[in-house]
Design a protein around this motif. Structure first.
Motif: not given
Ligand code: PLP
Length: 483
Positions: A135-139, A351-354
């Motif tokens: 999910a992180l890589v895709r984002r 806000a926290p990291p997008v």
């Protein structure tokens, strides 16, 4: 002092005390002149003087380098020169009382000991790491321009939408994304509540015992604690009404008070809301352990009760579901507080990291987090039962395990004469036979003269063998303390 001399002295001092290491390249005399805003003649003269005394090696058309000088680190003063410390804000000084040195030292220690029973330690083997990674890589790959520029102080829309669905399913809360704020864990959410609701001297109901982190946030705002005891039906709302009817805020954990106590019974929930209505107070529902609520056995959240929408603030966290250093949690605020809360976020941490928000939104939306939560709840319940069974078999009379309906925390209540701080310290020391156990003394979580004694155990992690052995060790230590 002439400029040339100043430059010579500074560079020489840096070489002598090791800030500039042998072989290190310095800027050319032209570059240095430009950086310092002085004439090139000045820097050339300085370099020539440093070459002459053997500090630098200067070769034509190359940048000078530091000569092979052994630094005299001893030349630095061993202790910083004594001078009066800067004057701190009272809010910072107040925190020293609620975050004791031992706790701070543990937070600052670089090595994180992996001892059984640390509160808040989740089962890291169950965390869906691969899904999170994907999910992180895709984002990261697909981040859009508008996401990169998004500074909505409530957090990213995609995660707020996912949280709206999550709290409806898990907690029965109807909240549109407009009144959800993504925060850095529940701690940042609680801190926001204090900044929005608590003035110096404002009276604040808290459960006693209760989490130190909450007290720290209230102390920072100079609120006045109104500690209320907790029993099998949750916090004593009646005592709150009697002792501090005009309090402005009540912090409660209705699913499962931390570290022990039953879920807040329905009559008390209704009494709490009626009081809040009359007193124009806010009720902050902190649901840290509630994220691990055993399915089917808990009442829905306070905020899901009819008429609670304009009084109740709901705080949740992903620290227990995933892991604490993720630093993601959330806040559902009444409509009337949205603009004030947005101003607060806009003027503090925003806000926290997008990318992280997007990745967790994807885990929520795909159902992976819900599946993980079910596995985690099962594993947590099994561990609780295992530890409770081991303890029950060997705990001496006078010590007993407090009932709890949810969460990864188990509390052993002890007679009033037991020094639970010393007991916890002994268990935390690896020198005693058996593995060290990271238990919390119950008395450290209470205020007021009648301090309850006991030990608080986190049971979210570790294998059966280790947990069982650690439980037996805790029981043995209790037995000898009671003898
Ligand atoms: C009882 C309790 N409340 C709150 C917190 C803060 O958690 P978060 O990571 O959500 O800020 C902790 C941390 O472990 C905790 O133990």
């Amino acid at each position: 002092v002439p400029l040339v001399t100043q430059i010579v002295r500074q560079i020489r001092a840096a070489v002598i005390d090791g800030r500039l290491a042998a072989g290190q390249e310095l800027p050319s005399s032209r570059e240095l002149a430009y950086d310092l805003g002085v004439a090139r003649n000045t820097t050339s003269a300085a370099y020539d003087a440093l070459a002459a005394d053997g500090t630098l090696v200067v070769t034509p058309r190359r940048r000078p380098t530091v000569a092979a000088v052994t630094p005299r680190r001893r030349a630095l003063p061993a202790a910083p020169p004594q001078s009066a410390p800067v004057r701190m804000a009272r809010a910072a000084a107040r925190l020293a009382a609620v975050v004791p040195d031992a706790r701070l030292d543990a937070l600052l220690a670089e090595a994180r000991a992996d001892h059984p029973f640390r509160v808040g330690h989740p089962d890291l083997e169950l965390v869906p790491w691969r899904a999170l990674e994907r999910a992180l890589v895709r984002r990261a790959r697909r981040i859009t321009g508008s996401e990169a520029l998004d500074l909505d102080p409530r957090g990213s829309r995609v995660l707020r939408d996912a949280i709206a669905v999550h709290v409806l399913r898990a907690r029965g809360i109807h909240a549109d994304a407009g009144r959800i704020f993504v925060t850095e864990g529940s701690q940042a959410a609680v801190d926001m509540c204090c900044r929005l609701l608590v003035d110096p001297g404002t009276r604040v109901w808290v459960e006693d015992p209760g989490p130190l982190a909450l007290r720290a946030a209230i102390a920072a705002a100079a609120g006045e604690l109104v500690p209320l005891p907790v029993d099998a039906e949750g916090v004593r709302v009646d005592l709150g009404i009697r002792r501090a009817p005009r309090a402005r805020v009540a912090f409660v954990s209705p699913t499962s008070a931390f570290p022990g106590g039953g879920p807040l019974a329905l009559p008390r929930r209704l009494a709490l809301l009626r009081w809040a209505e009359r007193a124009r107070a806010a009720v902050v529902e902190v649901d840290v352990e509630g994220e691990l609520a055993f399915d089917g056995s808990v009442l829905p959240s306070l905020l899901s009760l009819a008429g609670a929408d304009d009084r109740v603030i709901h705080v949740g966290t992903f620290s227990r579901l995933l892991f604490p250093s993720l630093r993601l949690g959330f806040l559902v605020v009444p409509d009337a507080l949205v603009r004030a809360a947005a101003r607060l976020r806009a003027s503090t941490t925003r806000a926290p990291p997008v990318l992280l928000q997007g990745a967790v939104a994807d885990l929520l939306a795909s159902g992976q987090l819900a599946r993980h939560r079910r596995r985690l709840v099962r594993a947590t319940r099994r561990r609780r039962e295992l530890v409770a069974r081991e303890l029950a078999a060997v705990l001496p009379a006078g010590a007993h395990v407090l009932p709890a309906m949810s969460g990864a925390v188990l509390t052993i209540s002890l007679p009033a004469h037991v020094d639970d701080v010393a007991l916890a310290r002994e268990l935390g020391s690896a020198r005693v036979r058996g593995e060290a156990a990271a238990v919390l003394p119950l008395s450290s979580l209470t205020t007021g003269p009648a301090r309850a004694r006991g030990l608080v155990l986190g049971v979210g992690a570790h294998g059966d063998e280790r947990l069982a052995a650690a439980a037996r060790r805790v029981a043995r230590a209790i037995r000898s303390a009671l003898r």
